[in-house]
Scaffold this motif. Structure first.
Motif, PDB file in Angstrom:
ATOM      1  N   ALA A 128       0.828  -1.208   0.000  1.00  0.00           N
ATOM      2  CA  ALA A 128       0.000   0.000   0.000  1.00  0.00           C
ATOM      3  C   ALA A 128       0.865   1.262   0.000  1.00  0.00           C
ATOM      4  O   ALA A 128       0.546   2.239  -0.680  1.00  0.00           O
ATOM      5  N   MET A 129       1.969   1.252   0.746  1.00  0.00           N
ATOM      6  CA  MET A 129       2.864   2.418   0.757  1.00  0.00           C
ATOM      7  C   MET A 129       3.540   2.604  -0.599  1.00  0.00           C
ATOM      8  O   MET A 129       3.755   3.739  -1.035  1.00  0.00           O
ATOM      9  N   LEU A 130       3.862   1.512  -1.274  1.00  0.00           N
ATOM     10  CA  LEU A 130       4.416   1.628  -2.624  1.00  0.00           C
ATOM     11  C   LEU A 130       3.366   2.197  -3.577  1.00  0.00           C
ATOM     12  O   LEU A 130       3.680   3.042  -4.425  1.00  0.00           O
ATOM     13  N   LEU A 131       2.127   1.759  -3.440  1.00  0.00           N
ATOM     14  CA  LEU A 131       1.058   2.271  -4.299  1.00  0.00           C
ATOM     15  C   LEU A 131       0.827   3.762  -4.092  1.00  0.00           C
ATOM     16  O   LEU A 131       0.713   4.523  -5.052  1.00  0.00           O
ATOM     17  N   THR A 132       0.738   4.168  -2.842  1.00  0.00           N
ATOM     18  CA  THR A 132       0.440   5.572  -2.552  1.00  0.00           C
ATOM     19  C   THR A 132       1.671   6.456  -2.622  1.00  0.00           C
ATOM     20  O   THR A 132       1.547   7.677  -2.605  1.00  0.00           O
ATOM     21  N   ALA A 133       2.853   5.847  -2.697  1.00  0.00           N
ATOM     22  CA  ALA A 133       4.138   6.565  -2.736  1.00  0.00           C
ATOM     23  C   ALA A 133       4.286   7.460  -1.509  1.00  0.00           C
ATOM     24  O   ALA A 133       4.746   8.587  -1.590  1.00  0.00           O
ATOM     25  N   GLU A 134       3.891   6.911  -0.359  1.00  0.00           N
ATOM     26  CA  GLU A 134       4.031   7.643   0.896  1.00  0.00           C
ATOM     27  C   GLU A 134       5.247   7.123   1.652  1.00  0.00           C
ATOM     28  O   GLU A 134       5.658   5.986   1.475  1.00  0.00           O
ATOM     29  N   ALA A 135       5.768   7.969   2.506  1.00  0.00           N
ATOM     30  CA  ALA A 135       6.900   7.575   3.351  1.00  0.00           C
ATOM     31  C   ALA A 135       6.394   6.694   4.485  1.00  0.00           C
ATOM     32  O   ALA A 135       5.249   6.846   4.930  1.00  0.00           O
ATOM     33  N   PRO A 136       7.226   5.775   4.968  1.00  0.00           N
ATOM     34  CA  PRO A 136       6.799   4.881   6.060  1.00  0.00           C
ATOM     35  C   PRO A 136       6.346   5.619   7.319  1.00  0.00           C
ATOM     36  O   PRO A 136       5.447   5.168   8.010  1.00  0.00           O
ATOM     37  N   ASP A 137       6.961   6.764   7.600  1.00  0.00           N
ATOM     38  CA  ASP A 137       6.606   7.494   8.810  1.00  0.00           C
ATOM     39  C   ASP A 137       5.399   8.408   8.631  1.00  0.00           C
ATOM     40  O   ASP A 137       4.925   9.007   9.604  1.00  0.00           O
ATOM     41  N   ALA A 138       4.902   8.529   7.417  1.00  0.00           N
ATOM     42  CA  ALA A 138       3.733   9.368   7.141  1.00  0.00           C
ATOM     43  C   ALA A 138       2.929   8.710   6.021  1.00  0.00           C
ATOM     44  O   ALA A 138       3.079   9.067   4.863  1.00  0.00           O
ATOM     45  N   SER A 139       2.092   7.759   6.394  1.00  0.00           N
ATOM     46  CA  SER A 139       1.390   6.989   5.365  1.00  0.00           C
ATOM     47  C   SER A 139      -0.095   6.809   5.684  1.00  0.00           C
ATOM     48  O   SER A 139      -0.581   5.690   5.747  1.00  0.00           O
ATOM     49  N   PRO A 140      -0.842   7.898   5.845  1.00  0.00           N
ATOM     50  CA  PRO A 140      -2.260   7.734   6.189  1.00  0.00           C
ATOM     51  C   PRO A 140      -3.081   7.084   5.085  1.00  0.00           C
ATOM     52  O   PRO A 140      -3.969   6.285   5.374  1.00  0.00           O
ATOM     53  N   ARG A 141      -2.793   7.388   3.818  1.00  0.00           N
ATOM     54  CA  ARG A 141      -3.558   6.764   2.730  1.00  0.00           C
ATOM     55  C   ARG A 141      -3.274   5.277   2.653  1.00  0.00           C
ATOM     56  O   ARG A 141      -4.180   4.469   2.448  1.00  0.00           O
ATOM     57  N   ALA A 142      -2.015   4.889   2.823  1.00  0.00           N
ATOM     58  CA  ALA A 142      -1.648   3.472   2.781  1.00  0.00           C
ATOM     59  C   ALA A 142      -2.288   2.713   3.943  1.00  0.00           C
ATOM     60  O   ALA A 142      -2.813   1.611   3.768  1.00  0.00           O
ATOM     61  N   ARG A 143      -2.268   3.308   5.115  1.00  0.00           N
ATOM     62  CA  ARG A 143      -2.864   2.655   6.286  1.00  0.00           C
ATOM     63  C   ARG A 143      -4.377   2.519   6.128  1.00  0.00           C
ATOM     64  O   ARG A 143      -4.959   1.519   6.517  1.00  0.00           O
ATOM     65  N   ARG A 144      -4.993   3.520   5.525  1.00  0.00           N
ATOM     66  CA  ARG A 144      -6.441   3.435   5.273  1.00  0.00           C
ATOM     67  C   ARG A 144      -6.738   2.324   4.264  1.00  0.00           C
ATOM     68  O   ARG A 144      -7.681   1.555   4.441  1.00  0.00           O
TER      69      ARG A 144
END
Length: 167
Positions: A31-47
């Motif tokens: 999910a973090m790869l999909l959203t291109a979010e950083a591990p320490d700031a990944s609200p879209r990936a966590r959702r």
């Protein structure tokens, strides 16, 4: 509620907890790869992860031999595609974190690359999941791979103004 129902619910909860313990980390990384979010700031990936796990839990009793990881991954991918399309139009760009290894890619390219290489989903299955021809998935994957392996060099300051080639 009868003893059998209580036992069945407890078994279901234990099975699902074991699944989450084994799969949540990998699904969150995808999910973090999909959203291109950083591990320490990944609200879209966590959702995305939360929604995929909730969907899988709701289907748990009906999986009957299906792989729960595959169910969660499919939901994660289709939800990402739908929300990206809905929010940003035609796979438009959200603001990826520049620290993400896939930040330079468009969402559709990230989706194909993550499914094909990180998750190991076959080209035909990826095409079916996304509703695209297999040839299109192949082309997207090739282009995204080239962009990740050989990123465009930034133009040197002043080189664009003078027309000189960067050294």
């Amino acid at each position: 509620m009868g003893d059998r129902q209580v036992a069945r619910d407890a078994r279901r909860a234990r099975e699902f907890e074991a699944f989450v313990a084994g799969a949540a980390g990998r699904l969150l990384h995808a999910a973090m790869l999909l959203t291109a979010e950083a591990p320490d700031a990944s609200p879209r990936a966590r959702r995305l992860l939360t929604l995929a796990l909730a969907h899988t839990y709701a289907r748990w009793d009906r999986l009957r031999g299906e792989d729960p990881y595959d169910c969660a991954r499919q939901y994660l991918a289709t939800r990402f595609a739908r929300t990206t399309w809905h929010r940003y139009g035609a796979f438009g760009r959200a603001r990826p974190d520049p620290r993400s290894p896939l930040a330079a890619l468009a969402p559709r390219e990230r989706l194909v690359l993550v499914l094909r290489f990180y998750e190991g989903v076959a080209e035909e299955q990826t095409a079916a999941l996304l509703g695209l021809p297999a040839e299109r998935v192949h082309t997207i994957c090739d282009r995204a791979t080239a962009d990740v392996l050989h990123p465009a060099r930034p133009v040197a300051p002043g080189a664009a103004d003078t027309g000189a080639a960067p050294s």
